[in-house]
Design an enzyme around this catalytic site. Sequence first.
Site, PDB file in Angstrom:
ATOM      1  CD  GLU A 132      -0.382 -12.031   9.732  1.00 42.73           C
ATOM      2  OE1 GLU A 132       0.070 -10.975   9.237  1.00 42.73           O
ATOM      3  OE2 GLU A 132      -1.075 -12.843   9.082  1.00 42.73           O
ATOM      4  CG  LEU A 189       2.988 -14.166   8.297  1.00 41.80           C
ATOM      5  CD1 LEU A 189       4.449 -14.055   7.891  1.00 41.80           C
ATOM      6  CD2 LEU A 189       2.091 -13.926   7.118  1.00 41.80           C
ATOM      7  CD  GLU A 212      -2.528 -12.903   6.099  1.00 36.21           C
ATOM      8  OE1 GLU A 212      -2.353 -13.962   5.472  1.00 36.21           O
ATOM      9  OE2 GLU A 212      -1.591 -12.153   6.441  1.00 36.21           O
ATOM     10  CD  GLN A 251       1.568  -7.384  10.456  1.00 36.34           C
ATOM     11  OE1 GLN A 251       2.237  -7.830   9.526  1.00 36.34           O
ATOM     12  NE2 GLN A 251       1.814  -7.679  11.712  1.00 36.34           N
ATOM     13  CG  ASP A 285      -2.115  -3.469   1.173  1.00 42.68           C
ATOM     14  OD1 ASP A 285      -1.885  -2.758   0.199  1.00 42.68           O
ATOM     15  OD2 ASP A 285      -2.381  -2.992   2.302  1.00 42.68           O
ATOM     16  CB  ILE A 299      -7.758  -8.680   3.816  1.00 44.44           C
ATOM     17  CG1 ILE A 299      -8.824  -9.095   4.832  1.00 44.44           C
ATOM     18  CG2 ILE A 299      -8.381  -8.363   2.455  1.00 44.44           C
ATOM     19  CD1 ILE A 299      -9.786  -7.983   5.212  1.00 44.44           C
ATOM     20  N   PRO A 328      -6.007 -13.900   1.656  1.00 48.93           N
ATOM     21  CG  PRO A 328      -3.827 -14.469   2.313  1.00 48.93           C
ATOM     22  CD  PRO A 328      -4.729 -13.285   2.022  1.00 48.93           C
ATOM     23  CG  HIS A 334       2.946  -2.052   2.927  1.00 45.63           C
ATOM     24  ND1 HIS A 334       3.822  -2.496   1.973  1.00 45.63           N
ATOM     25  CD2 HIS A 334       3.079  -2.883   3.987  1.00 45.63           C
ATOM     26  CE1 HIS A 334       4.483  -3.555   2.434  1.00 45.63           C
ATOM     27  NE2 HIS A 334       4.043  -3.816   3.648  1.00 45.63           N
TER      28      HIS A 334
END
Length: 737
Positions: free
Chosen positions: A422, A465, A467, A489, A492, A494, A496, A537
């Site tokens: 992404e 978008l 994962e 990205q 937090d 990861i 999916p 995050h």
Amino acid sequence: MATKTDSKPAGVAEEKIRSAGKTYEGLSREQLIDAYRIMYTSRRVDDREILLKRQQKIFFQISGAGHEAVGVAAGFALKPGYDWFYPYYRDRALCLTLGATPHEMLLMAVGAAADRQSGGRQMPSHWSFPKFNVVTQSSPTGSQILQAVGCAEGGRYFAAHPQAAKKSEGDYRQFKDVKFQRDEVTYVSLGDGATSEGEFWEAMNTASNRKLPVLFVIEDNGYAISVPVEVQTAGGNISRLVAGFPNFHFEEIDGTDPVACYAAFVRTAAHCRAGEGPGFIHAHVIRPYSHSLSDDERLYRPDAERNRDAARDPITRMQMFLIREGILDENGINRLEKQVEDDLQVAVDQALDAPPPTPDTIELYVYSPNLDPTSSALQTEPASPVPAADGKKVAPKTMADLINGTLRDEMRRDERIVIFGEDVADCSREQYLKEKLIKGKGGVFKLTYGLQNDFGCDRVFNSPLAEANIVGRAVGMATRGMKPVVEIQFFDYIWPAMMQLRDELPLIRWRSNNGFSSPCVIRVAIGGYLTGGAIYHSQCGESIFTHTPGMRVVFPSNALDAAGLLRTAIRCDDPVLFLEHKRLYRETFGRAPYPGTDYTIPFGKAKVVQAGTDLSVITYGAVVPRALQAAQKLEREQGVKVELIDLRCLNPFDWETIAASVSKTNRAIVAYEDTLSWGYGAEIAARIADQLFDHLDAPVRRVAAKDTFVAYQPILEDAILPQAEDLLRAMKELVEY
Ligand SMILES: Cc1ncc(C[n+]2csc(CCOP(=O)(O)OP(=O)(O)O)c2C)c(N)n1
Ligand SMILES: [Mg+2]
């Protein structure tokens, strides 16, 4: 069944001669006999396996019954060893058509040592035939689909960059033969139930958008175990739902009619081979043998419904077709079936005699047997920095800079590397870059900045978008020999991709008995201490991945280590999860000049940040600078000398350095940023307690985050994450113990 004839009246003899050359959607009479032989063989292998299961000679059975016609048709229309195949567990007839034998299938059912598909690791019907490009199949419904998309992208990439396919010594490429065809097709099949998986829709989206030659086959038997199709699929028909995807060729067919299926496959494959886009074949089939031997469909399907299905059984329909068309008479059919039975009996006897694997094989192929990333050959010295033209010292660079530089140099060295994720591209609308209207983005943390500009959008591009899409496609590409270096990205987000990261990527080699491998790199921005990063995050969670055999996990704390370990990760023959701490990206701590184009650090070698005699602190990541601060303060205040160990690599990890240190200091703290309970340090602490008990003068302590998520308000964040003061307090307590 569909037939193509000219319907001129003819005499008997004349009819015989004329019909001998007659074809059915292009299939000759001999091919149709062959089709029946394979369909019948497929059904009989199922029957024999069911018997063997009832006799407790095999341990599981799932059948391809009812799906034989569509499988044979696909196998006739596509080319083994040329096209690529991501089959479903019901694709026994397809695999037989591609060239697999009942013997190979039965070896898998008994779990024989000679089972080349998996070495006794997978259940039967989990197909893997490298020689036919049938890629190792797993059990999660739907995890094969994005991989098929990546596989198709791999073929297209090598066709556009044929020199990248060349063999090269000294890294993973040495062990990865690449083959591709300019007009190859990637077949992927799934059930009606599996179309409910999100990964199916992600795969459809990308195949459509990139016009990839993926041939999706939905084998719709109306049920997913006991759940009927109208519960899975809005409106009860998947074809209607997907009809809006651009670039597809669609077919909806009676999947119990091999001739109609064959025609649909020929048309669809032609569309894919011509580069027009993906294909979608929705085949209505039946499931006469319940879901598996563990299921009894009479519990949820009344007789009338089951009888309606039975009337469409592809085996009996094909028999009747052959007789009706005068291709085989009853004697001919009996002879063919008898031959199949005789051959099958031999295969069953051989499989039952095949010795089982020995327990000493269990760890084979968890990792690459060819390339050892812990090898001391990877221990190198950083190149001395070239001084600036004006003679001034080169300013040390941040971790972000060195990761960017390492990616650039490796991409230059190895054309198989592609980067996607992404926002990782500089700009998806390339003309803006070309016209120099914009500068480009290159990642939310700018780690991939300028790479698209340097290497083009074939090699650096944005993903949707999604994962799972990123990791699933990477697995497929890496299976083909590419080296995807993809970015998640934020750690937090990861999750999916978890199915791919847990059940697929690290297992490809082990479950296929080294038949396939997918060595790719997943870069992930991880961690907190961000002042406002909050719950979503700031997360860590590395132990979830170190708990996954087959996955290498790296977590550098400074710029130089990040560069050296990333290069090792990229050249590695195993999948690597490369964790980059966001707080360390631009930290003053641990900056370094660029160490040169060949700087590597072996995996599993810790770094002693400072030597000491009184207490060992074992840590990694953003806790390293905090522990160092605490250790320096303790030495200033009390003269205590802490030995600080930065693990750098979490799987494999450097037990030798830990053991040597704790044996010397007799006291150990394991510190980590993740939540305390069940965290990565718990394992290290347990090993120290277990194996170094006699050396310990104090209990093994852990310092870590509170067992909660990270809060937004900085006062709360500070209280939640382990701070230098927490480390200092624990160090003092332990030396005084
Ligand atoms: C992700 C996942 N969830 C659940 C299961 C358990 N399971 C195995 S097969 C199956 C039904 C699949 O139905 P469908 O896709 O229609 O294929 P069919 O068995 O009917 O050919 C389920 C729920 C699984 N293997 N994987
Ligand atoms: Mg189904």
